[in-house]
Design an enzyme around this catalytic site. Structure first.
Site, short mmCIF file in Angstrom:
data_model
loop_
_atom_site.label_atom_id
_atom_site.label_comp_id
_atom_site.label_asym_id
_atom_site.label_seq_id
_atom_site.Cartn_x
_atom_site.Cartn_y
_atom_site.Cartn_z
N GLU A 240 -3.24 7.74 -5.94
CA GLU A 240 -3.42 7.14 -7.47
C GLU A 240 -4.47 7.64 -7.98
O GLU A 240 -5.55 7.59 -7.48
CB GLU A 240 -3.74 5.63 -7.12
N HIS B 279 -0.68 0.13 -10.48
CA HIS B 279 -1.23 -0.90 -9.65
C HIS B 279 -1.85 -1.92 -10.33
O HIS B 279 -3.28 -2.29 -10.42
CB HIS B 279 -2.59 -0.06 -8.91
N ARG C 1 0.79 -1.25 0.04
CA ARG C 1 0.19 -0.03 -0.16
C ARG C 1 0.77 1.21 0.03
O ARG C 1 2.01 1.17 0.76
CB ARG C 1 -0.92 -0.12 1.03
#
Length: 322
Positions: free
Chosen positions: A258, A277, A229
């Protein structure tokens, strides 16, 4: 009477086919604010299915009295208020351990790209600069020390691959695990590792765990890999350390924000490699996560038995007799 399942994001094609073929369910897609607001105002919602972006916060949960289950096609539950759901007796479903293999592979891939300077080496050839190979600078992983923070399912798989590559593996975690690698305190792992790989959940205790003080303890040549994370790292402190050459490099599949801003200085460094991601988005893992989640959501709505490990808050619900 059919039950209503609200999708906040798309799911894999085969999982969507399973949903659409369920004659006892209505499938509502709230992929944009307008359609989401319309569905919420016009329908009783019995289940919500999301992936990583769709937010299911306490205000939304409180507005849906018929809600039985909130499901995420994935592992982490940062986008779901699990406590609020539990208070309302709502089951929270995820796909535990489903991404362990693919995230471990992605971690090692990033580590190899960074350590061996592969991106720049490949770019050199694509730009017809073969003659510049004499300026190549890279190194190997064999003989380096990998410090793993978080020896869970993913951490164990990363350790096994790193061990096979000839790395010395040490680790720090919330508790000691039965693994053939030495457990060290956090400071020792930071000070002695050539590479640090993060595999921790995001909690109040782990947020900004890697801050300026932690970074100052690391070797100036050390590499950091983050596929866990983004907010586990203080990104401002990380950027400052990289620009000051107090770190060897950084590679990640996650960031504190993000997508990042286009002018984020972290993206402009030659020794930082960021993927969007995508670690869990391999076809095999993505299809499995979506199908697993959809099947268990349908089972719960039909009062059938879901998979044993799919209800994240099952113990808390049992303790409260909900």
């Amino acid at each position: 009477m059919p039950k209503n399942i609200l999708l906040l994001e798309t799911v894999a094609e085969e999982a969507m086919q399973v949903l659409e073929s369920a004659e006892d369910m209505n499938i509502l897609t709230g992929f944009d604010p307008a359609s989401l607001e319309r569905h919420l105002s016009e329908n009783e919602i019995h289940a919500i299915i999301t992936r990583g972006k769709g937010q299911v916060r306490s205000s939304l949960i409180a507005s849906l009295p018929k809600l039985e289950v909130i499901s995420r096609c994935g592992v982490g539950l940062d986008n779901i208020d699990v406590s609020a759901a539990t208070e309302q007796g709502i089951k929270v479903v995820n796909a535990p351990n489903s991404n362990a293999n693919t995230i471990a592979e992605h971690t090692i891939s990033l580590l190899l790209v960074l350590q061996r300077n592969l991106y720049n080496a490949i770019t050199l050839v694509k730009e017809d600069r073969w003659q510049d190979r004499g300026g190549y600078v890279g190194d190997e992983l064999h003989g380096k020390t990998l410090g793993i923070l978080g020896m869970g399912n993913i951490g164990k798989k990363v350790a096994k691959i790193a061990d096979a590559l000839g790395m010395e593996v040490i680790y720090w975690s919330s508790k000691q695990e039965e693994v053939p690698y030495p457990f060290r305190d956090l400071d020792d792992v930071l000070k002695t590792s050539d590479c640090i790989s993060l595999h921790l959940p995001l909690t109040k205790e782990t947020e900004n765990l890697i801050d300026a003080q932690a970074l100052s303890k690391m070797k100036p040549s050390a590499l950091i890999i983050n596929t866990a994370r983004g907010k586990i790292i203080d990104q401002t402190a990380l950027t400052e350390a990289l620009y000051a050459n107090r770190l060897g490099g950084f590679a990640a599949d996650v960031l504190s924000e993000e997508p990042p801003k286009t002018n984020d200085p972290l993206l402009k460094l030659p020794n930082t490699y960021i993927t969007a991601h995508v670690g869990s988005l391999t076809k095999t893992t993505y299809d499995f996560m979506c199908m697993f989640t959809v099947q268990n959501t349908l089972a719960i709505l039909r009062d059938e038995m879901p998979a044993n490990n799919c209800i994240y808050n099952l113990k808390e619900l049992k303790d409260s007799n909900r």
